[in-house]
Write a protein that holds these residues in place. Structure first.
Motif, short mmCIF file in Angstrom:
data_model
loop_
_atom_site.label_atom_id
_atom_site.label_comp_id
_atom_site.label_asym_id
_atom_site.label_seq_id
_atom_site.Cartn_x
_atom_site.Cartn_y
_atom_site.Cartn_z
N ARG A 43 0.82 -1.21 0.00
CA ARG A 43 0.00 0.00 0.00
C ARG A 43 0.86 1.27 0.00
O ARG A 43 1.84 1.34 0.75
N ASN A 44 0.46 2.23 -0.82
CA ASN A 44 1.11 3.54 -0.81
C ASN A 44 0.40 4.40 0.24
O ASN A 44 -0.47 5.20 -0.06
N VAL A 45 0.78 4.19 1.48
CA VAL A 45 0.04 4.69 2.63
C VAL A 45 -0.01 6.22 2.67
O VAL A 45 0.98 6.88 2.35
N SER A 46 -1.16 6.75 3.10
CA SER A 46 -1.30 8.21 3.17
C SER A 46 -0.75 8.73 4.50
O SER A 46 -0.62 7.98 5.48
N LEU A 47 -0.49 10.04 4.52
CA LEU A 47 0.10 10.65 5.71
C LEU A 47 -0.79 10.50 6.94
O LEU A 47 -0.32 10.19 8.03
N LEU A 48 -2.08 10.68 6.77
CA LEU A 48 -2.98 10.56 7.94
C LEU A 48 -2.96 9.14 8.49
O LEU A 48 -2.96 8.93 9.71
N ASN A 49 -2.86 8.14 7.61
CA ASN A 49 -2.77 6.75 8.09
C ASN A 49 -1.40 6.49 8.70
O ASN A 49 -1.27 5.73 9.66
N LEU A 50 -0.34 7.11 8.15
CA LEU A 50 0.99 6.96 8.74
C LEU A 50 1.00 7.52 10.16
O LEU A 50 1.57 6.93 11.08
N LEU B 47 2.89 8.03 0.68
CA LEU B 47 4.28 7.75 1.07
C LEU B 47 5.25 7.92 -0.10
O LEU B 47 6.33 8.49 0.06
N LEU B 48 4.87 7.47 -1.28
CA LEU B 48 5.77 7.59 -2.43
C LEU B 48 6.04 9.06 -2.76
O LEU B 48 7.17 9.45 -3.08
N ASN B 49 5.01 9.91 -2.62
CA ASN B 49 5.22 11.35 -2.85
C ASN B 49 6.04 11.98 -1.72
O ASN B 49 6.83 12.88 -1.94
N LEU B 50 5.83 11.49 -0.48
CA LEU B 50 6.65 11.98 0.64
C LEU B 50 8.12 11.66 0.40
O LEU B 50 9.01 12.49 0.64
N LYS B 51 8.36 10.45 -0.13
CA LYS B 51 9.76 10.03 -0.39
C LYS B 51 10.36 10.91 -1.49
O LYS B 51 11.50 11.36 -1.39
N LYS B 52 9.56 11.19 -2.55
CA LYS B 52 10.04 12.08 -3.64
C LYS B 52 10.39 13.45 -3.07
O LYS B 52 11.43 14.03 -3.40
N LEU B 53 9.50 13.98 -2.21
CA LEU B 53 9.73 15.31 -1.62
C LEU B 53 11.00 15.32 -0.77
O LEU B 53 11.84 16.22 -0.88
N ALA B 54 11.14 14.29 0.08
CA ALA B 54 12.33 14.22 0.94
C ALA B 54 13.60 14.16 0.09
O ALA B 54 14.56 14.91 0.33
N ASP B 55 13.59 13.32 -0.92
CA ASP B 55 14.76 13.22 -1.81
C ASP B 55 15.05 14.56 -2.48
O ASP B 55 16.20 15.00 -2.54
N GLY B 56 13.99 15.22 -2.97
CA GLY B 56 14.17 16.49 -3.67
C GLY B 56 14.67 17.60 -2.77
O GLY B 56 15.30 18.56 -3.22
#
Lengths: 68, 68
Positions: A43-50, B47-56
């Motif tokens: 799952r590509n978990v969302s921030l609120l679920n994280l 999460l995948l977008n959070l990882k992209k943002l952190a890397d960027g």
């Protein structure tokens, strides 16, 4: 890959807290099968679920992602 | 609230890196207006977008969430 790495981290933290998938899912108001799919990196978990997961596992978001 | 807190953190890190929204969005392959909505706390980021943002932004996910 980050989804798998996070899933493994959640499984480890859950074991450390002595929680079953059922009890963690109940504690944070998440569907158990959804939690199971997160733990296997599905799952590509969302921030609120994280945030719910981190709270339920008694760690900060920063600790949840330590060294990932 | 976590969405707003994260948005502010991204804005601060982006400024520290001397990046405009346009250049960060380009760098990580994200739509600029989507990035803008993240920065104002309007998106439950995955999460995948959070990882992209952190890397960027040249930080780890753990650093991205430090003290949030």
């Amino acid at each position: 890959m980050i989804l798998e790495d996070l899933g493994l981290r959640i499984k480890q933290l859950r074991a450390r807290e002595g929680l079953s998938q059922e009890s963690l899912a109940l504690k944070i108001g998440m569907d158990r099968s959804y939690l199971a799919s997160i733990e296997v990196g599905g799952r590509n978990v969302s921030l609120l679920n994280l945030k719910k997961l981190a709270d339920g596992l008694n760690v900060s978001l920063s600790e949840l992602f330590e060294d990932l």
